[in-house]
Structure formats: C-alpha cells, structure tokens
Design a protein around this motif. Structure first.
Motif, PDB file in Angstrom:
ATOM      1  N   PHE A 153       0.846  -1.210   0.000  1.00  0.00           N
ATOM      2  CA  PHE A 153       0.000   0.000   0.000  1.00  0.00           C
ATOM      3  C   PHE A 153       0.878   1.256   0.000  1.00  0.00           C
ATOM      4  O   PHE A 153       0.667   2.184  -0.796  1.00  0.00           O
ATOM      5  N   VAL A 154       1.891   1.288   0.862  1.00  0.00           N
ATOM      6  CA  VAL A 154       2.785   2.456   0.962  1.00  0.00           C
ATOM      7  C   VAL A 154       3.530   2.660  -0.364  1.00  0.00           C
ATOM      8  O   VAL A 154       3.648   3.782  -0.870  1.00  0.00           O
ATOM      9  N   ASN A 155       4.008   1.564  -0.952  1.00  0.00           N
ATOM     10  CA  ASN A 155       4.751   1.643  -2.213  1.00  0.00           C
ATOM     11  C   ASN A 155       3.861   2.159  -3.348  1.00  0.00           C
ATOM     12  O   ASN A 155       4.227   3.085  -4.080  1.00  0.00           O
ATOM     13  N   LEU A 156       2.664   1.576  -3.463  1.00  0.00           N
ATOM     14  CA  LEU A 156       1.775   1.954  -4.577  1.00  0.00           C
ATOM     15  C   LEU A 156       1.312   3.394  -4.442  1.00  0.00           C
ATOM     16  O   LEU A 156       1.324   4.157  -5.404  1.00  0.00           O
ATOM     17  N   LYS A 157       0.914   3.764  -3.220  1.00  0.00           N
ATOM     18  CA  LYS A 157       0.401   5.125  -3.016  1.00  0.00           C
ATOM     19  C   LYS A 157       1.501   6.164  -3.245  1.00  0.00           C
ATOM     20  O   LYS A 157       1.269   7.209  -3.844  1.00  0.00           O
ATOM     21  N   SER A 158       2.721   5.848  -2.778  1.00  0.00           N
ATOM     22  CA  SER A 158       3.828   6.798  -2.936  1.00  0.00           C
ATOM     23  C   SER A 158       4.212   6.938  -4.406  1.00  0.00           C
ATOM     24  O   SER A 158       4.438   8.050  -4.890  1.00  0.00           O
ATOM     25  N   ASP A 159       4.296   5.801  -5.128  1.00  0.00           N
ATOM     26  CA  ASP A 159       4.611   5.877  -6.563  1.00  0.00           C
ATOM     27  C   ASP A 159       3.542   6.696  -7.293  1.00  0.00           C
ATOM     28  O   ASP A 159       3.854   7.504  -8.167  1.00  0.00           O
ATOM     29  N   GLN A 160       2.273   6.490  -6.888  1.00  0.00           N
ATOM     30  CA  GLN A 160       1.183   7.220  -7.544  1.00  0.00           C
ATOM     31  C   GLN A 160       1.320   8.723  -7.306  1.00  0.00           C
ATOM     32  O   GLN A 160       1.191   9.534  -8.224  1.00  0.00           O
ATOM     33  N   LEU A 161       1.632   9.110  -6.056  1.00  0.00           N
ATOM     34  CA  LEU A 161       1.784  10.538  -5.739  1.00  0.00           C
ATOM     35  C   LEU A 161       2.957  11.136  -6.520  1.00  0.00           C
ATOM     36  O   LEU A 161       2.870  12.258  -7.021  1.00  0.00           O
ATOM     37  N   GLY A 178       2.751  15.558   1.437  1.00  0.00           N
ATOM     38  CA  GLY A 178       1.620  14.746   1.866  1.00  0.00           C
ATOM     39  C   GLY A 178       1.997  13.289   2.091  1.00  0.00           C
ATOM     40  O   GLY A 178       3.106  12.854   1.758  1.00  0.00           O
ATOM     41  N   PHE A 179       1.060  12.543   2.696  1.00  0.00           N
ATOM     42  CA  PHE A 179       1.266  11.125   3.021  1.00  0.00           C
ATOM     43  C   PHE A 179       2.609  10.989   3.745  1.00  0.00           C
ATOM     44  O   PHE A 179       2.976  11.849   4.552  1.00  0.00           O
ATOM     45  N   LEU A 180       3.388   9.952   3.494  1.00  0.00           N
ATOM     46  CA  LEU A 180       4.648   9.761   4.228  1.00  0.00           C
ATOM     47  C   LEU A 180       5.774  10.640   3.701  1.00  0.00           C
ATOM     48  O   LEU A 180       6.875  10.638   4.264  1.00  0.00           O
ATOM     49  N   PHE A 181       5.510  11.401   2.608  1.00  0.00           N
ATOM     50  CA  PHE A 181       6.538  12.329   2.115  1.00  0.00           C
ATOM     51  C   PHE A 181       6.819  13.430   3.138  1.00  0.00           C
ATOM     52  O   PHE A 181       7.857  14.076   3.071  1.00  0.00           O
ATOM     53  N   ASP A 182       5.904  13.672   4.077  1.00  0.00           N
ATOM     54  CA  ASP A 182       6.185  14.666   5.113  1.00  0.00           C
ATOM     55  C   ASP A 182       7.215  14.145   6.114  1.00  0.00           C
ATOM     56  O   ASP A 182       7.782  14.912   6.889  1.00  0.00           O
ATOM     57  N   LEU A 183       7.450  12.826   6.098  1.00  0.00           N
ATOM     58  CA  LEU A 183       8.416  12.225   7.026  1.00  0.00           C
ATOM     59  C   LEU A 183       9.720  11.837   6.351  1.00  0.00           C
ATOM     60  O   LEU A 183      10.797  11.967   6.934  1.00  0.00           O
ATOM     61  N   VAL A 184       9.623  11.286   5.131  1.00  0.00           N
ATOM     62  CA  VAL A 184      10.827  10.786   4.445  1.00  0.00           C
ATOM     63  C   VAL A 184      10.818  11.187   2.959  1.00  0.00           C
ATOM     64  O   VAL A 184       9.762  11.428   2.379  1.00  0.00           O
ATOM     65  N   SER A 185      12.003  11.198   2.362  1.00  0.00           N
ATOM     66  CA  SER A 185      12.124  11.553   0.942  1.00  0.00           C
ATOM     67  C   SER A 185      11.643  10.427   0.026  1.00  0.00           C
ATOM     68  O   SER A 185      11.191  10.692  -1.081  1.00  0.00           O
ATOM     69  N   CYS A 186      11.781   9.168   0.467  1.00  0.00           N
ATOM     70  CA  CYS A 186      11.493   8.037  -0.428  1.00  0.00           C
ATOM     71  C   CYS A 186      10.555   7.002   0.199  1.00  0.00           C
ATOM     72  O   CYS A 186      10.958   5.841   0.424  1.00  0.00           O
ATOM     73  N   PRO A 187       9.284   7.382   0.456  1.00  0.00           N
ATOM     74  CA  PRO A 187       8.370   6.386   1.035  1.00  0.00           C
ATOM     75  C   PRO A 187       8.080   5.221   0.095  1.00  0.00           C
ATOM     76  O   PRO A 187       7.725   4.133   0.564  1.00  0.00           O
ATOM     77  N   ASN A 188       8.240   5.436  -1.227  1.00  0.00           N
ATOM     78  CA  ASN A 188       8.034   4.292  -2.145  1.00  0.00           C
ATOM     79  C   ASN A 188       9.078   3.208  -1.864  1.00  0.00           C
ATOM     80  O   ASN A 188       8.771   2.013  -1.861  1.00  0.00           O
ATOM     81  N   ALA A 223      18.088   5.785  -2.073  1.00  0.00           N
ATOM     82  CA  ALA A 223      17.292   6.713  -1.259  1.00  0.00           C
ATOM     83  C   ALA A 223      18.181   7.852  -0.752  1.00  0.00           C
ATOM     84  O   ALA A 223      17.784   9.030  -0.773  1.00  0.00           O
ATOM     85  N   LYS A 224      19.397   7.511  -0.337  1.00  0.00           N
ATOM     86  CA  LYS A 224      20.326   8.549   0.142  1.00  0.00           C
ATOM     87  C   LYS A 224      20.666   9.514  -1.000  1.00  0.00           C
ATOM     88  O   LYS A 224      20.685  10.734  -0.808  1.00  0.00           O
ATOM     89  N   ALA A 225      20.910   8.964  -2.202  1.00  0.00           N
ATOM     90  CA  ALA A 225      21.234   9.812  -3.357  1.00  0.00           C
ATOM     91  C   ALA A 225      20.056  10.728  -3.703  1.00  0.00           C
ATOM     92  O   ALA A 225      20.251  11.918  -3.989  1.00  0.00           O
ATOM     93  N   HIS A 226      18.825  10.209  -3.660  1.00  0.00           N
ATOM     94  CA  HIS A 226      17.636  11.032  -3.932  1.00  0.00           C
ATOM     95  C   HIS A 226      17.538  12.163  -2.901  1.00  0.00           C
ATOM     96  O   HIS A 226      17.285  13.313  -3.234  1.00  0.00           O
ATOM     97  N   HIS A 227      17.729  11.808  -1.633  1.00  0.00           N
ATOM     98  CA  HIS A 227      17.587  12.774  -0.529  1.00  0.00           C
ATOM     99  C   HIS A 227      18.589  13.924  -0.711  1.00  0.00           C
ATOM    100  O   HIS A 227      18.216  15.102  -0.621  1.00  0.00           O
ATOM    101  N   LEU A 228      19.852  13.577  -0.983  1.00  0.00           N
ATOM    102  CA  LEU A 228      20.880  14.607  -1.174  1.00  0.00           C
ATOM    103  C   LEU A 228      20.578  15.438  -2.420  1.00  0.00           C
ATOM    104  O   LEU A 228      20.769  16.657  -2.433  1.00  0.00           O
ATOM    105  N   ARG A 241      12.900  16.360   7.088  1.00  0.00           N
ATOM    106  CA  ARG A 241      12.533  15.147   6.359  1.00  0.00           C
ATOM    107  C   ARG A 241      13.724  14.171   6.366  1.00  0.00           C
ATOM    108  O   ARG A 241      14.838  14.557   6.045  1.00  0.00           O
ATOM    109  N   LYS A 242      13.448  12.898   6.749  1.00  0.00           N
ATOM    110  CA  LYS A 242      14.522  11.888   6.778  1.00  0.00           C
ATOM    111  C   LYS A 242      14.663  11.227   5.401  1.00  0.00           C
ATOM    112  O   LYS A 242      13.911  11.539   4.478  1.00  0.00           O
ATOM    113  N   VAL A 243      15.607  10.299   5.277  1.00  0.00           N
ATOM    114  CA  VAL A 243      15.882   9.664   3.981  1.00  0.00           C
ATOM    115  C   VAL A 243      14.782   8.647   3.635  1.00  0.00           C
ATOM    116  O   VAL A 243      14.033   8.798   2.660  1.00  0.00           O
ATOM    117  N   VAL A 244      14.643   7.610   4.494  1.00  0.00           N
ATOM    118  CA  VAL A 244      13.699   6.534   4.143  1.00  0.00           C
ATOM    119  C   VAL A 244      13.008   5.928   5.372  1.00  0.00           C
ATOM    120  O   VAL A 244      11.888   5.414   5.253  1.00  0.00           O
TER     121      VAL A 244
END
Ligand code: NDP
Length: 249
Positions: A153-161, A178-188, A223-228, A241-244
């Motif tokens: 669910f987390v993967n599908l919803k994050s990819d969709q967003l 929104g969703f878990l993006f408020d907590l981490v850069s790569c919830p997918n 995920a670290k590369a995306h965050h940076l 916002r954390k990495v993952v």
C-alpha cells in the motif's frame, strides 16, 4: 538442482548483494533523475522498465502455473506475480517520462538481478516451500502478511503521488508533499522494503532473505542519493525530512 546447491547459490548471491551495497556507496545507477548518457547505448525509459521487470513476472508465473496447487507456496508465488504485474506493466505505462531514456546496460543488469531473484525464489518454493515453510497457521505468516500488504500500500500510493506530480507532458521535478513524504524523501522505497521484509517473514527461507538483502542494497544507497539530490536542487526542501526510515534516517 538439489537443496544444498540452491542454498549455496543463495548464500553467494546474498554475498554479491552485500558487495553491491558497498559499490553503490560510490556509484549511482544512472536511471531516472540520475540518468547519464556516458553509460553506452540508451533505450526509452518505459520500454526499459518493461524489459527489466518482465523476467521476474514471467519466471514466477511459470513456477506458479507448474506448481498447480493452491498451497502455501502457490500463495507466496501469487503475491510475487501480482507485485511484478504492477511493476512490469502498470507502473511503466503510468509514468510520465516521455522522451526520457536510460542506459541499456542498466536494463540488462536488472534482467540478471530479476531473473536470479525470481528463479531462486520460484524454484525453492516449488520444491520445498510447502514442506519446509511455516504454513498458513504459523505466527510468521500472520506477522509477514500484514507487513507485506502494508508495504505494498505504501509503495503503490507513494509511486502514484510521485507520478502525479507531473502534468501530462511535463518532465521536471517538484517537491513531493503529503502522506509519508512529510516524514521521508522516499516512502516508495520504504514500502518496497517493508513488502519484501514481510515476504521473507512469511517464506522464512534463504532465497527470500537474499532478495531482501538485494532490495536493501539497491534502495538504501539510492534513497540517500535522492535525498541529497532534493536538498541540493531545492533550497526550500524540508529540513526535518529523513531519507527513508521515519524519525530515524
Ligand atoms: P523514483 O522515486 O526515482 O521514481 C518513481 C517515478 O516518479 C518515476 O517515474 C519518476 O520520474 C517520478 N518522480 C520521482 N520523483 C519525482 C519528483 N520529485 N517530481 C516528479 N516526478 C518524480 O523510483 P525508481 O524509479 O527508482 O523506482 C520505481 C519503483 O521501483 C519504486 O516503487 C521502487 O520501490 C521500485 N524498485 C525496486 C527495487 C528493488 O530492488 N526491489 C529497485 C529499484 C526500484 P523519473 O524516472 O523521470 O525520475
């Protein structure tokens, strides 16, 4: 192939996954935002995703059909096939990446990665999954299944967003919210990790563990590369916002 040979291959495969994790601290696989033309011939992004993921779908589908029983192994194979149906067909069709390309070498290396993982897991499940697996009435199954489903669910919803951040025809990047993006850069990626952790808990075997090792080896450095990358590209990127992993890393 006998049981001991398969287990030996899985150990070597997991060891290669750990080495890859070390390598990926220094090299960014050049697809998506990290794409580069200096890795040889390029292919279209959507076609690349289909080519990369299709082996996993087809190989596990073969084992599911040849297993021919609705047993514990068949159930696990079915979850795998559903995941890779989405990843091979639905995800590439939905991405808004028109005109984008990826190096052919990435698609070819992913074929090896996906072929090995689906082959090892499918072969094990077909031959020993039911005799040696925990079974439907085990605690492992009832711990692993909700974890797998929540991760999906987390993967599908994050990819969709992420996909919906672009209007049709756009190719640039925006700050996801929104969703878990408020907590981490790569919830997918978090969802994908939870999914394959849940799968390992349900399957409780070495092929599933080696796939989890590879998933972590691929996704944690990325995920670290995306965050940076976000922090460099957007000066207004949220500082907390954390990495993952929410609140942790
Ligand atoms: P990304 O998060 O890099 O990209 C997902 C999609 O969203 C892409 O189409 C991307 O476009 C788009 N996108 C991402 N961020 C933004 C943004 N800020 N603004 C606009 N569009 C954006 O994921 P990956 O491509 O690396 O992976 C896709 C899926 O595959 C994920 O669900 C992942 O979990 C899974 N995966 C699993 C692996 C495993 O080992 N099990 C390994 C790798 C991936 P673009 O392509 O143009 O960047």
């Amino acid at each position: 192939m006998n049981y001991d040979t398969l287990i030996l291959i899985c150990k070597l495969w997991a060891g290669l996954g750990l080495l890859t994790f070390v390598l990926l601290q220094f090299v960014n696989p050049p697809y998506g935002r990290h794409s580069s033309t200096s890795w040889g011939p390029m292919i279209g992004n959507k076609a690349g995703w289909v080519i990369m993921e299709l082996p996993s779908f087809l190989i596990m589908l073969y084992f599911l059909v040849s297993n021919g029983k609705i047993n514990y192994s068949g159930f696990l194979m079915g979850l795998w096939v559903l995941h890779y149906f989405n990843r091979s067909f639905v995800f590439p069709l939905r991405t808004r990446t028109s005109g984008k390309k990826m190096p052919l070498i990435i698609a070819l290396s992913a074929i090896l990665f996906n072929g090995m993982n689906a082959g090892l897991n499918g072969y094990y499940l077909k031959h020993w999954g039911d005799a040696l697996g925990p079974g439907f009435d085990s605690t492992l199954f009832w711990l692993g299944l909700p974890l797998f489903l929540f991760g999906a669910f987390v993967n599908l919803k994050s990819d969709q967003l992420l996909i919906n951040l672009r209007k049709p025809g756009e190719t640039g990047y925006k700050i996801p919210k929104g969703f878990l993006f408020d907590l981490v850069s790569c919830p997918n990626y978090l969802g994908e990790i939870l999914q394959w952790t849940g799968f390992f808990v349900m399957a409780w075997n070495l092929p599933a563990l080696s796939f989890l090792v590879w998933t972590l080896a691929n996704l944690l450095p990325r995920a670290k590369a995306h965050h940076l990358w976000y922090k460099t590209k957007f000066s207004e990127y949220p500082k907390n916002r954390k990495v993952v992993f929410p609140w942790v890393w």
